[in-house]
Design a protein around this motif. Structure first.
Motif, short mmCIF file in Angstrom:
data_model
loop_
_atom_site.label_atom_id
_atom_site.label_comp_id
_atom_site.label_asym_id
_atom_site.label_seq_id
_atom_site.Cartn_x
_atom_site.Cartn_y
_atom_site.Cartn_z
N ALA A 442 124.31 25.56 -13.97
CA ALA A 442 122.85 25.50 -14.12
C ALA A 442 122.44 25.98 -15.51
O ALA A 442 121.53 25.41 -16.14
CB ALA A 442 122.18 26.36 -13.04
N GLU A 443 123.12 27.01 -16.01
CA GLU A 443 122.81 27.52 -17.35
C GLU A 443 123.20 26.51 -18.42
O GLU A 443 122.47 26.31 -19.40
CB GLU A 443 123.54 28.85 -17.58
CG GLU A 443 123.24 29.53 -18.90
CD GLU A 443 121.80 29.99 -19.02
OE1 GLU A 443 121.39 30.30 -20.16
OE2 GLU A 443 121.09 30.04 -18.01
N LEU A 444 124.34 25.84 -18.25
CA LEU A 444 124.74 24.80 -19.19
C LEU A 444 123.72 23.66 -19.20
O LEU A 444 123.40 23.10 -20.26
CB LEU A 444 126.13 24.26 -18.83
CG LEU A 444 127.33 25.17 -19.16
CD1 LEU A 444 128.61 24.59 -18.57
CD2 LEU A 444 127.48 25.34 -20.67
N ASN A 445 123.21 23.33 -18.03
CA ASN A 445 122.19 22.29 -17.93
C ASN A 445 120.93 22.71 -18.70
O ASN A 445 120.33 21.90 -19.42
CB ASN A 445 121.85 22.02 -16.47
CG ASN A 445 120.81 20.94 -16.30
OD1 ASN A 445 121.01 19.80 -16.73
ND2 ASN A 445 119.67 21.28 -15.70
N ARG A 446 120.56 23.98 -18.55
CA ARG A 446 119.38 24.48 -19.26
C ARG A 446 119.59 24.43 -20.77
O ARG A 446 118.66 24.14 -21.54
CB ARG A 446 119.07 25.91 -18.82
CG ARG A 446 117.78 26.49 -19.40
CD ARG A 446 117.63 27.96 -19.07
NE ARG A 446 118.61 28.78 -19.76
CZ ARG A 446 118.48 29.16 -21.04
NH1 ARG A 446 117.44 28.77 -21.75
NH2 ARG A 446 119.41 29.91 -21.60
N LEU A 447 120.84 24.69 -21.20
CA LEU A 447 121.15 24.69 -22.63
C LEU A 447 121.43 23.30 -23.17
O LEU A 447 121.60 23.13 -24.39
CB LEU A 447 122.37 25.59 -22.89
CG LEU A 447 122.19 27.08 -22.60
CD1 LEU A 447 123.54 27.79 -22.64
CD2 LEU A 447 121.23 27.70 -23.61
N GLY A 448 121.48 22.31 -22.28
CA GLY A 448 121.73 20.94 -22.73
C GLY A 448 123.18 20.69 -23.11
O GLY A 448 123.46 19.86 -23.99
N LYS A 449 124.12 21.39 -22.45
CA LYS A 449 125.54 21.24 -22.75
C LYS A 449 126.28 20.67 -21.54
O LYS A 449 125.96 21.00 -20.40
CB LYS A 449 126.16 22.59 -23.14
CG LYS A 449 125.45 23.33 -24.25
CD LYS A 449 125.54 22.58 -25.58
CE LYS A 449 124.84 23.37 -26.69
NZ LYS A 449 124.85 22.62 -27.97
N SER A 450 127.29 19.86 -21.82
CA SER A 450 128.09 19.31 -20.71
C SER A 450 129.27 20.19 -20.36
O SER A 450 129.84 20.08 -19.27
CB SER A 450 128.60 17.91 -21.09
OG SER A 450 129.46 17.98 -22.22
N LYS A 451 129.63 21.05 -21.28
CA LYS A 451 130.76 21.97 -21.04
C LYS A 451 130.58 23.21 -21.92
O LYS A 451 129.74 23.24 -22.82
CB LYS A 451 132.09 21.29 -21.35
CG LYS A 451 132.22 20.87 -22.80
CD LYS A 451 133.55 20.20 -23.06
CE LYS A 451 133.65 19.78 -24.54
NZ LYS A 451 134.93 19.09 -24.82
N LEU A 452 131.41 24.19 -21.64
CA LEU A 452 131.33 25.44 -22.39
C LEU A 452 131.85 25.24 -23.82
O LEU A 452 132.93 24.68 -24.03
CB LEU A 452 132.17 26.51 -21.70
CG LEU A 452 132.20 27.88 -22.36
CD1 LEU A 452 130.84 28.55 -22.27
CD2 LEU A 452 133.26 28.77 -21.71
N ILE A 453 131.07 25.69 -24.79
CA ILE A 453 131.51 25.72 -26.18
C ILE A 453 131.34 27.15 -26.70
O ILE A 453 130.62 27.96 -26.11
CB ILE A 453 130.73 24.73 -27.06
CG1 ILE A 453 129.22 25.01 -26.98
CG2 ILE A 453 131.03 23.29 -26.65
CD1 ILE A 453 128.38 24.15 -27.91
N ALA A 454 131.99 27.46 -27.81
CA ALA A 454 132.04 28.84 -28.30
C ALA A 454 130.67 29.50 -28.45
O ALA A 454 130.49 30.66 -28.05
CB ALA A 454 132.81 28.88 -29.62
N PRO A 455 129.66 28.83 -29.02
CA PRO A 455 128.38 29.53 -29.25
C PRO A 455 127.65 29.98 -27.99
O PRO A 455 126.75 30.82 -28.07
CB PRO A 455 127.55 28.49 -30.03
CG PRO A 455 128.55 27.57 -30.65
CD PRO A 455 129.67 27.50 -29.66
N VAL A 456 128.00 29.41 -26.82
CA VAL A 456 127.24 29.75 -25.61
C VAL A 456 128.07 30.60 -24.63
O VAL A 456 127.65 30.80 -23.50
CB VAL A 456 126.72 28.48 -24.89
CG1 VAL A 456 125.82 27.68 -25.81
CG2 VAL A 456 127.87 27.62 -24.38
N ILE A 457 129.22 31.10 -25.08
CA ILE A 457 130.05 31.92 -24.19
C ILE A 457 129.28 33.13 -23.70
O ILE A 457 129.28 33.45 -22.50
CB ILE A 457 131.35 32.35 -24.91
CG1 ILE A 457 132.27 31.15 -25.11
CG2 ILE A 457 132.08 33.43 -24.10
CD1 ILE A 457 133.53 31.47 -25.88
#
Length: 730
Positions: A442-457
């Motif tokens: 859900a947080e990745l969806n809010r951030l507009g990301k499809s998967k975890l990347i370094a800046p959002v760890i």
């Protein structure tokens, strides 16, 4: 004037015509002799024969000391700079300027990392110089003397003369620069040379000595190779082609096209780059590595084949010694600083070519398998210890045995979760991770990301690394909760990696029952150490791996920690041996984890420092906490103890004081007033009674005290002890 009469010559005394050598002839003869002395002296000086081995070893030790001092000074400056940046950021935050907590945590981690590096340098003993160090000093001396001659030319006698004289008498070499005459310089170098041998006469040999000195070679026997000449290759082109023919990769008039001629490097290894004949591929040669190694007279660990571009272009590396014969310490022991396990990886092992293998904790589940005493535990320790140096990784350790193998992670506080074998608790942990996976998605969806990347760890709460030691304890057929555990593991392994939730599983039983295909297919990082059969090897590395040359049952000899390490997504497919990390005898894991704990503490990520949703779920589900291994940090879950309130701490102190008072009184019952008196410190009866009731010891009861005629109100030891056990989580 009388005239002297000369006797007539006779047959018995023939006339001899005296021929006196001219001045020019005498000068020429003297110069020839002097040139012989000069050449012999110059040759000895340029070869540093005047410096004995004891002095060379002393100079080598001094050089190592200087290098260490330079590194230490550099690291002290780096640590001071990190402290200054953190202090500046804190001042900005105190002044109300916008400074993110993430930035402060990052700077704090940097400070801890630099301090750890500094401490490592300060605690690292300077080892005695090696033969290689001594050789380096002597070569440097030779090069320096050659530079002196080159600067002034061989004809610069004042320079050469005073340089030689310095070696003999200690006169400073600056004599030449201060104006020493060329005539005196010629005298210094041309005077008779008798360093253990007579001065050379003006002979043919002397003329040879007087020839220009070759600065690139030392004295050696006839037929020996010059030390700087290209060494002979370990494999000639005809030998290469013959080996390829033996394994069926060359036929008829086929030839290989050599792109980089085989030449032995300084480290004794040989590399050659070539194109295989048409129709052959590098992958085929890799699959036949055992046969090919045998064809060139080596073990497969001494040969490495890589694709160097196209499907036929081959980089072949050969060594004459087994690169895995000796153990190597973890590089973290020398530089235990903060690492980026997500982007850079953790140091786990070294490959055939001696390069450190960095295994990323990113986008992959990891399986480590092997037979008894194959070294899989040490391999796993390298992965998990390395991960502990990245404070963003939340370690969840599930032990497979009741021993203390993983206790160090709890005692250091780096294990967010740690418990001994407990299928029910593992199931609860997996359920908590599934809930957390949905939160992360859900947080990745809010951030507009499809998967975890370094800046959002940090935005997602870090990385989750679930370590399950001895998978068979939980997944072998017939085990309690086996099906439920397997279902949830498959669920997480297949979809949670993109949300930053990953597994490290260790198994001694690599078979389809313990590690079934539906689970194994989602483990893309595989480390297979010694097993008994190719089938077991394939169970870890994947079907068909043995046929492609990756067979963990063929290690000969098998060495602890040696295995096939495969992660195709980060370019790792190689035999690798884990670094040696010992806990039982040398305490290396505890030492490293203590340093990792400092890094985590600076970042606010030690167990108990942050709001852990996984442990909160486990506490709600089971009523027990396994944060940092539970109350005693030994893997036994207990009541929540890491978040005691100030009131609870006061209650525990009061309970402990009452037990000590009963010990002093020598009985198992006591009145409040007598315990108050013994506790002291300004404690009164009423506050003590309130603390005991709040702690769960209850109200006073009727007790019998020896010497008193009647029963009185007081407390029993059993009630006080039960209340303390509750608060301590027992």
């Amino acid at each position: 004037m009388a005239t002297e009469v000369q006797p007539e010559p006779t047959e018995q005394q023939p006339a001899v015509e005296a021929t006196e050598p001219t001045r020019k002839d005498r000068v020429k003869a003297a110069v020839v002799v002097q040139y012989g002395h000069t050449a012999a002296r110059a040759k000895e000086w340029l070869a540093t024969s005047d410096i004995d081995d004891a002095e060379i070893w002393q100079l080598a030790g001094e050089r190592k000391q200087r290098k260490h001092d330079d590194k230490l000074a550099h690291q002290q400056r780096a640590a001071a700079e990190a402290h200054a940046r953190l202090a500046h950021a804190k001042m900005q935050a105190d002044a109300g300027e916008s400074t993110s907590s993430g930035m402060l945590a990052s700077l704090g981690g940097r400070v801890a990392a630099e301090e750890s590096k500094l401490a490592a340098l300060q605690n690292t003993p300077i080892l005695p110089p090696t033969q290689r160090d001594a050789n380096g000093v002597r070569h440097a001396k030779k090069a320096g003397r050659a530079a002196i001659v080159a600067a002034g030319g061989l004809g610069s006698l004042s320079v050469l003369g005073t340089a030689v004289e310095q070696a003999a008498t200690g006169q400073p070499i600056l004599l030449a620069a201060l104006g020493t005459a060329a005539g005196y310089g010629w005298y210094l170098v041309s005077r008779p040379f008798d360093a253990g041998q007579p001065a050379p006469a003006p002979t043919t040999e002397t003329q040879t000595l007087a020839a220009p000195v070759n600065m690139t070679k030392t004295e050696q026997a006839v037929g020996q190779r010059e030390f700087n000449a290209p060494p002979p290759p370990a494999l000639t082109v005809p030998q290469l082609e013959e080996a390829l023919r033996k394994i069926g990769m060359m036929k008829g008039d086929d030839q290989v096209q050599i792109l980089a001629v085989p030449q032995r490097a300084k480290d004794g290894n040989t590399t050659v780059v070539f194109d295989l004949p048409a129709g052959q591929k590098v992958a085929t040669l890799q699959a036949k590595i055992e046969e090919f190694a045998g064809a060139i007279g080596r073990d497969s660990t001494m040969v490495d084949v890589e694709k160097a571009g196209s499907a036929v272009r081959t980089s072949l590396w050969i060594t004459d010694e087994d690169p895995f014969e000796s153990t190597r310490p973890s590089p973290l022991l020398k530089a235990p600083g903060q690492i980026d396990a997500f982007s850079d990886g953790v140091p786990t092992s070294w490959n055939k070519r001696g390069k450190t293998v960095l295994l990323p904790i990113r986008s992959s589940n990891i399986v480590i398998g092997g037979g008894t005493r194959s070294g899989k535990g040490v391999g796993a320790s390298n992965v998990v210890v390395g991960a502990s140096f990245d404070p963003r990784i939340n370690l969840r350790i599930v032990a497979g045995k009741e021993n203390a193998e993983w206790n160090a992670y709890a005692k250091a506080g780096v294990a967010a979760t740690y418990f001994k074998p407990d299928p029910d608790r593992l199931l609860a942990l997996l359920e908590a991770e599934i809930v957390d996976m949905k939160r992360r998605e859900a947080e990745l969806n809010r951030l507009g990301k499809s998967k975890l990347i370094a800046p959002v760890i940090d935005d997602l709460g870090g990385l989750e690394l679930i370590v399950i030691d001895e998978l068979a304890t939980y997944t072998r057929t017939g085990k309690q909760q086996r099906d439920e555990i397997m279902e949830k593991m498959v669920n997480l392994a297949s979809v949670a990696v993109g949300a930053g939730i990953m597994f490290v599983v260790i198994t001694q039983y690599p078979n389809a029952d313990v590690f079934p295909t539906e689970l194994a297919i989602n483990f893309t990082t595989r480390w297979a150490m010694r097993v008994d059969t190719a089938k077991q090897s394939n169970a870890i590395l994947g079907d068909g791996s043995a046929g492609q040359g990756r067979d963990a049952s063929k290690f000969d000899p098998p060495r602890p920690g040696l295995g096939w390490l495969v992660n195709p997504f980060v370019g790792v497919t190689d035999t690798a041996r884990s670094f040696d990390l010992d806990e039982d005898e040398r305490g290396e894991i505890t030492s490293l984890l203590e340093k990792a704990a400092k890094i985590r503490e600076q970042a606010g990520r030690l167990a108990g420092q942050w709001d852990d949703p996984i442990e909160k779920h486990l506490l709600n589900a089971t009523g027990l906490s396994s944060s940092a291994g539970g109350p005693k940090r030994d893997g036994v879950p207990g009541r929540l103890v890491l978040h005691r309130t100030p009131d609870q701490r006061m209650q525990m102190e009061a309970l402990r004081g009452c037990l000590i008072a009963m010990n002093d009184l020598g009985r198992d019952v006591a009145q409040v007033d007598e315990m108050t008196e013994l506790i002291g410190g300004g404690m009164d009866e009423e506050p003590l009674g309130e603390l005991l009731r709040a702690a769960g010891a209850g109200n006073t009861v009727k007790v019998t005290i020896p010497g008193l005629p009647n029963r009185v109100n007081g407390y029993r030891r059993a009630d006080i002890k039960a209340a303390l056990d509750f608060l301590e989580g027992h």
